[in-house]
Design a protein around this motif. Sequence first.
Motif, PDB file in Angstrom:
ATOM      1  N   SER A   1      24.185  44.739  31.558  1.00 10.10           N
ATOM      2  CA  SER A   1      24.732  43.814  30.844  1.00 10.10           C
ATOM      3  C   SER A   1      23.984  42.529  31.334  1.00 10.10           C
ATOM      4  O   SER A   1      23.161  42.490  32.040  1.00 10.10           O
ATOM      5  CB  SER A   1      26.262  43.887  31.063  1.00 10.10           C
TER       6      SER A   1
ATOM      7  N   THR B   1      18.768  44.732  30.094  1.00  5.43           N
ATOM      8  CA  THR B   1      19.927  45.534  29.363  1.00  5.43           C
ATOM      9  C   THR B   1      20.147  45.895  29.011  1.00  5.43           C
ATOM     10  O   THR B   1      19.645  46.286  28.172  1.00  5.43           O
ATOM     11  CB  THR B   1      21.089  43.979  29.742  1.00  5.43           C
TER      12      THR B   1
ATOM     13  N   ALA C   1      24.950  42.861  25.741  1.00  7.20           N
ATOM     14  CA  ALA C   1      24.109  42.082  26.235  1.00  7.20           C
ATOM     15  C   ALA C   1      24.275  40.580  24.607  1.00  7.20           C
ATOM     16  O   ALA C   1      24.345  39.672  24.824  1.00  7.20           O
ATOM     17  CB  ALA C   1      22.060  42.016  26.170  1.00  7.20           C
TER      18      ALA C   1
END
Length: 586
Positions: free
Chosen positions: A193, A329, A334
């Motif tokens: 993330s 990511t 995200a």
Amino acid sequence: MKQLISHQLVRYLEDRGVEHIFGLCGHTNIAVLTALEDSKIRLINTRHEQIAAHAADGYARATKKASVVLSHLGPGLTNAATGVANAALDSIPMVVIAGDIPSYYYGKHPHQEINLHADASQWEIYRPFVKRAWRVDTPELFPEILEKAFQLAESGRPGPVLVNVPMDFFSREIDVSLFTRLRHHTKALQKPSIDDVTAKKIVQALLDAKDPVIYAGGGVILADAAEELRAFAEHLSLPVAHSLMGKGVLPDDHELVLGMTGFWGTKLVNDKCRNADWIVGLGTRFAEADCSSWENEFTFSFPPTKLIHIDIDSNEIGRNYPVEIGVVTDLKNALTVLNRVAREMLPEGRKNDALRKEIAAFRETFVAGNQKFVQDDCFPMMPERILSVVREVLPRDAFITTDVGWNKNGVGQQFPIYTPGSILTPGGYCTMGFGAPAALGAKVAFPDRVVVSLVGDGGFGQNPAVLATAVEENIPVIWVVMNNFAFGTIAGLQKAHYGTTTGTLFRKDGEPYQADFAAVARAYGAEGVKIESAEQFKEVLAQAVKSNKPFVIDVAMKNNPVPTTGHWNILDIYSPNAKVSHVSTD
């Protein structure tokens, strides 16, 4: 306790939740086919390996899980190669399990062995385009190789992998504990993330920007992040442009959608992207056609525009344009963080009614500009009318597959998609012959949704044996063959630049020639109607949807080129400094 690898393989696939395998028999894989006889896994039996690979591709796009292809050695594996490469260039997860020659005959050149440069080297054919190609050299290692194969196919940037197995291994017995132990391994990796500091930096840049744009690619669809993208765009009133592969990431009637960029893009979307001060690129590789061959005066201009590029694959960040902020990511993760941070920084969100009105006004003007074609009663039909009727008849969540040519370029530009992930198109490889079999895979994955393949006569003619599979397996796909008796897009391009159409038109004794695809469909046992007038088309399409049977609609179409405001460098290669377009003037 020991058991045959073939039977343990099938049990392993069942435990993974695999419900369908796409493939074709051969003497190297019949042990696996036999093991499937009493399995709950359904074999989708095709008549050509390219059909199997494209169908598996469509299935994986629809389900967002790795599909499975079972292939024979040599010509079976090379037949499938085009479909597997197509999946690779569009980042579609797929596990190809291929039989090979017996392990004890390496180098003796037994039946169908590929060994011109190394013994038993067919697996090397796939090396340039799969994420990994394994040649299984030890039966006991096969279980863990298989586990690694699925994990690699579905993790990071998804893509196909090859597991190449000597045929005698399928008939070997190994200890069941080698497969059993794999049940303890996770089947889904936790994805990366974005941290709050980076998220705040991105949101602040967008808040400070004068003309920001979100540019969404197919990676958003692959990450199943359409809802998160929608929430982010709406909260900050950010206009959303998209690549060909990003089409449908937001419904095309959403008030913030600009449309597809590049050569086939419209003036609004290309101008908005070129004049943006900040662009957020999400899950896109900034491909050539989407970027007007990366020439600054048409679609994107980096710099002065500043780019935030977010992607699961670090290799794509900065590949074609300089990046101000680059983030590796998972896009769903995200965008979840970006949404939370944006609401913390600006709880009430931001309004931009002027932007919404501008988009709505352009959309109205664009649609009005096509009405003369949409309402034209001529026959052969105008392609714009074909698309308009298809959209009118189908439900919002219908799956659409395209091929190449008008049905890809025109659909990307003009055909509204309302449900994320419901359009399946060959983007990276642009493979002719993809659309017809990909529709099989989508329908197998979602039998309760309408699936229509918009395909040219050139594309459908590549592998009409899809009809055999559709009838045999009862897969009620509708194929709308947009028949212009030509490789139409290439014919127009060649005529515009060289004044000839050699090799691009289908002719017999000087007259347009093509198979009667409706009659071909009926010969296979499917439904088939050859359209005789523009007025008839809507009624027949509605009939096809209602029939719930494999159905081919052969509709003659004028070769009316897709308009464009973008650019493609091949035009300059053909006619340097002459400003010749892709459209013939006579």
